[in-house]
Design an enzyme around this catalytic site. Structure first.
Site, mmCIF file in Angstrom:
data_model
loop_
_atom_site.group_PDB
_atom_site.id
_atom_site.type_symbol
_atom_site.label_atom_id
_atom_site.label_comp_id
_atom_site.label_asym_id
_atom_site.label_seq_id
_atom_site.Cartn_x
_atom_site.Cartn_y
_atom_site.Cartn_z
ATOM 1 N N GLY A 146 -9.535 -1.566 1.228
ATOM 2 C CA GLY A 146 -8.298 -1.389 1.977
ATOM 3 C C GLY A 146 -8.466 -1.701 3.449
ATOM 4 C CB THR A 147 -7.983 -3.596 5.816
ATOM 5 O OG1 THR A 147 -8.072 -3.801 7.207
ATOM 6 C CG2 THR A 147 -7.170 -4.733 5.217
ATOM 7 C CB THR A 148 -3.665 -1.504 8.409
ATOM 8 O OG1 THR A 148 -3.687 -0.436 7.467
ATOM 9 C CG2 THR A 148 -2.221 -1.779 8.816
ATOM 10 C CE LYS A 170 -11.037 -4.115 8.563
ATOM 11 N NZ LYS A 170 -10.204 -3.022 8.032
#
Length: 226
Positions: free
Chosen positions: A15-17, A48
């Site tokens: 997961g990430t945003t 990222k």
């Protein structure tokens, strides 16, 4: 392998945003820094945001290895194309290269955002989710934390935003996602791209807004010693 041995044979959840917004003069990109493998945080300070050219950057979510490989190939092809053009390729051209890699190699798990600035069209944001679609947007978000902030971004964005407004919007959106999504966290990294170039900023600790007003404050919580 014997399925009765107790091992989990499914791929771990990651997961990430990541968020990108076009404003009047350029674009603002942002991401959290947490890399997770299931419930294990494998890296709390990952970067990222990846440069594809001088004025075009990539936001990576999904498989870190897959998106890094795509970024390396696209950066190489972009450099080759810039030599042929004797100038910088357009943002759309570079975004199309990312889309082509994502579409041709569907086994790769790459949900990415391409954003940048060029002389012809100014600031541009392109969403490139898993599967190889390419859509130009005024703003877009991806990753596990994105589901918590779609409404905020839709309600906050407006045409002709200033640089300060766009940076504040991206920063607050990421902080909101990090406060709700267990797979998003760490620091906030921002990247602003416009005619003047690229400027990067990092926020950590007390510089990141918190949204825990529904929890009792420390003054309301005490320890009972008996």
């Amino acid at each position: 392998m014997d399925p009765g041995c107790g091992w989990n044979l499914q791929a771990p959840h990651t997961g990430t945003t990541v968020v990108a917004v076009a404003y009047d003069g350029g674009v603002v990109l942002g991401s959290d820094s947490r890399v997770s493998t299931g419930t294990y945080v494998s890296n709390r300070a990952s970067d990222k945001l990846t440069s594809l050219s001088d004025f075009v950057w990539l936001l990576r979510s999904g498989s870190a290895a897959d998106t890094q490989a795509i970024a390396d190939y696209v950066r190489f092809f972009t450099h080759q194309h810039s030599l042929e053009l004797t100038g910088e390729p357009s943002v759309k051209t570079i975004a199309t290269l990312v889309k082509s890699m994502n579409y041709q190699y569907k086994q790769l798990l790459g949900a990415m955002i391409v954003a940048g600035w060029d002389k012809e069209q100014g600031g541009q944001v392109y969403g490139c989710p898993i599967g190889g679609t390419l859509v130009q947007e005024n703003w877009t978000t991806d990753g596990s934390g994105s589901t918590y902030i779609w409404g905020y971004l839709d309600a906050t964005f407006r045409e002709g935003m200033s640089l300060q407004e766009a940076e504040g919007m991206v920063k607050e959106a990421l902080a909101l996602a990090m406060s709700r999504d267990g797979s998003s966290g760490g620091v906030i990294r921002l990247c602003t791209i416009n005619a003047q170039g690229v400027e990067r900023t990092m926020f950590q600790g007390p510089d990141i807004p918190t949204f825990w007003d529904e929890l009792p404050t420390s003054a309301e919580v005490g320890m009972v010693v008996g």
